[in-house]
Design a protein around this motif. Structure first.
Motif, short mmCIF file in Angstrom:
data_model
loop_
_atom_site.label_atom_id
_atom_site.label_comp_id
_atom_site.label_asym_id
_atom_site.label_seq_id
_atom_site.Cartn_x
_atom_site.Cartn_y
_atom_site.Cartn_z
N TYR A 150 121.91 49.01 107.77
CA TYR A 150 120.50 49.10 106.14
C TYR A 150 120.97 50.61 105.51
O TYR A 150 121.86 50.96 106.37
N PHE A 151 120.49 50.53 104.32
CA PHE A 151 120.28 51.23 103.32
C PHE A 151 119.05 52.84 103.07
O PHE A 151 118.32 51.93 102.66
N ILE A 152 118.76 53.40 103.75
CA ILE A 152 117.94 54.37 103.22
C ILE A 152 117.89 55.45 102.34
O ILE A 152 118.98 55.98 102.63
N GLN A 185 116.86 49.55 102.21
CA GLN A 185 117.99 48.54 100.89
C GLN A 185 118.46 47.81 102.44
O GLN A 185 119.67 48.47 102.90
N LYS A 186 119.66 46.92 101.67
CA LYS A 186 120.68 46.46 102.39
C LYS A 186 121.42 46.94 102.09
O LYS A 186 121.98 47.76 101.03
N ALA A 187 122.52 47.60 103.38
CA ALA A 187 123.65 48.28 102.85
C ALA A 187 125.01 47.33 102.56
O ALA A 187 125.40 46.30 102.32
N LEU A 188 124.75 47.54 101.12
CA LEU A 188 126.20 47.31 100.24
C LEU A 188 127.80 47.08 100.52
O LEU A 188 127.68 48.70 101.15
N THR A 189 128.26 46.32 100.18
CA THR A 189 130.15 46.74 100.47
C THR A 189 130.42 46.27 98.87
O THR A 189 129.92 45.92 98.21
N GLY A 190 131.77 46.47 99.17
CA GLY A 190 132.46 45.67 98.25
C GLY A 190 132.87 47.30 97.50
O GLY A 190 132.92 48.25 97.39
N GLU A 252 124.83 52.60 88.22
CA GLU A 252 126.08 52.70 89.49
C GLU A 252 125.65 51.43 90.33
O GLU A 252 124.49 51.22 90.67
N ILE A 253 126.24 50.61 90.40
CA ILE A 253 126.43 49.24 90.74
C ILE A 253 127.59 49.02 91.89
O ILE A 253 128.48 49.71 92.39
N PHE A 254 127.31 47.87 93.50
CA PHE A 254 128.37 47.58 93.98
C PHE A 254 128.70 46.39 93.55
O PHE A 254 127.73 45.46 92.95
N ARG A 255 129.77 45.63 93.83
CA ARG A 255 130.12 44.27 93.79
C ARG A 255 131.19 43.77 94.24
O ARG A 255 132.13 43.77 95.27
N GLU A 261 125.36 44.16 92.52
CA GLU A 261 123.89 44.81 92.78
C GLU A 261 124.09 46.12 92.58
O GLU A 261 125.03 46.89 92.44
N LEU A 262 122.70 46.61 91.51
CA LEU A 262 122.19 48.02 91.78
C LEU A 262 122.42 48.83 92.66
O LEU A 262 121.57 48.25 93.27
N ILE A 263 122.71 50.19 91.73
CA ILE A 263 122.49 51.06 93.47
C ILE A 263 121.00 51.67 92.69
O ILE A 263 120.21 51.69 93.04
N GLU A 264 121.74 52.01 90.81
CA GLU A 264 120.74 53.26 90.67
C GLU A 264 120.73 53.26 89.30
O GLU A 264 121.89 53.50 88.90
N ILE A 265 120.35 53.55 88.13
CA ILE A 265 120.37 53.91 86.70
C ILE A 265 119.91 55.14 86.59
O ILE A 265 118.77 55.67 87.09
N ASN A 266 120.92 56.40 85.96
CA ASN A 266 120.11 56.88 85.65
C ASN A 266 120.62 57.62 84.34
O ASN A 266 121.56 57.57 83.70
#
Length: 325
Positions: A150-152, A185-190, A252-255, A261-266
């Motif tokens: 997971y990602f917290i 959230q689900k921990a992302l890879t890529g 910020e995204i992962f693909r 998948e979006l991580i966050e927007i600043n």
């Protein structure tokens, strides 16, 4: 033209200052603010003058900025730190009364982006693909629908503070009690990408410049490469317009396997802004023209893909509070 840049000792502020100092159109005079004495930060290299101010949450912060702007005859302010931007935009009418333009999105947009759970709900309602986010009260759903890791992270956090990859549900139950208002959230890879975005005053996207973040330290990219990808550009444009961004933002995204998948927007410039500038688009300079209501020549939006950036430390020395060159 004088510009005030807050948090002048930060990597992001220095990146923006470098960009403005490279302008071939304007002769910018940069004035900075920071909570630290100017002989303890490296930014005097890039700024003509730096004022020490209180922290953003203190009562006299806004009036201190306005006082500096009036004294220095500054008409434009570029806020840098997430919490500062929220405080400044909340008081945007006070700046307007003093003929000072805040180069930022609206308070509602900034506050929404600074709350990662609100951002998730907003984009989900807009039909944009975003990674599912859960609140602590939904732990039973997390256990049911997400397999570890997971990602917290804090829903209102900054940088990479209190962000953790968690390998078991038991560990998640422990950490969730130690983080202020977390989301899970689900921990992302890529591969990770940062999209530097610039919108006009109506929230219409002008440009998206993606770069792959190859390596980072403390949430700041230290090895990146610009990457011209239609899917990433389309995704960045759609998100920035859905959230009604005005001026700069970084997404910020992962693909992984073509899935974004979006991580966050600043809703601000990124610490890696200078990479986009080096690729060919001086986004801070163009942003000033946006707030001056000037038409942007398309040639200024052309940029080079595959531009690799790597960073290194540079020391600044002070003797008796004076910079030694």
């Amino acid at each position: 033209m004088k510009i005030l840049i807050t948090s002048s000792g930060s990597t992001t502020a220095i990146s923006v200052a470098k960009a403005l100092n490279l302008s071939s159109i304007y002769k910018f005079i940069l004035i900075g603010t920071d909570i630290y004495d100017n002989f303890t930060i490296p930014s005097p290299i890039f700024f003509k003058k730096i004022y020490k101010v209180s922290k953003y949450f203190e009562n006299n912060y806004i009036q201190a900025l306005i006082k500096i702007c009036i004294k220095e005859n500054i008409k434009y302010i570029i806020p840098i730190l997430d919490q500062e931007i929220e405080k400044i935009t909340k008081n945007i009418d006070v700046f307007k009364k003093n003929n000072i333009t805040v180069c930022s999105s609206s308070y509602d947009t900034v506050a929404g982006c600074n709350d990662k759970y609100v951002t998730y709900l907003k984009l989900k309602n807009e039909g944009i693909n975003v990674l599912k986010a859960y609140l602590p009260k939904e732990l039973n759903k997390v256990k049911k629908y997400i397999k570890p890791p997971y990602f917290i992270k804090p829903r209102r956090g900054v940088s990479s503070i209190d962000c953790y990859k968690v390998d078991s549900f038991k560990e998640l139950e422990i950490l969730i009690k130690k983080i202020d208002e977390p989301i899970i959230q689900k921990a992302l890879t890529g591969k990770k990408y940062v999209l530097d975005v610039l919108n006009d005053l109506n929230g219409k996207n002008i440009i998206v410049v993606p770069r792959e973040e190859i390596d980072s330290k403390a949430g700041v990219g230290i090895k990146t490469i610009s990457f011209n990808d239609k899917d990433l550009i389309k995704y960045g444009k759609r998100i920035s317009e859905a959230l009604k961004i005005i001026g700069p933002a970084n997404i910020e995204i992962f693909r992984e396997k073509g899935h974004i998948e979006l991580i966050e927007i600043n809703p601000r410039f990124s610490a890696g802004t200078i990479a986009t500038v080096a690729a060919g688009v001086n986004t801070p300079e163009i942003m000033i023209d946006i707030f001056l209501h000037k038409k942007i020549d398309k040639k200024r939006l052309e940029w080079n893909s595959n531009l690799y950036m790597t960073r290194y430390w540079q020391e600044v020395f002070y003797l008796n509070n004076k910079m030694v060159k």
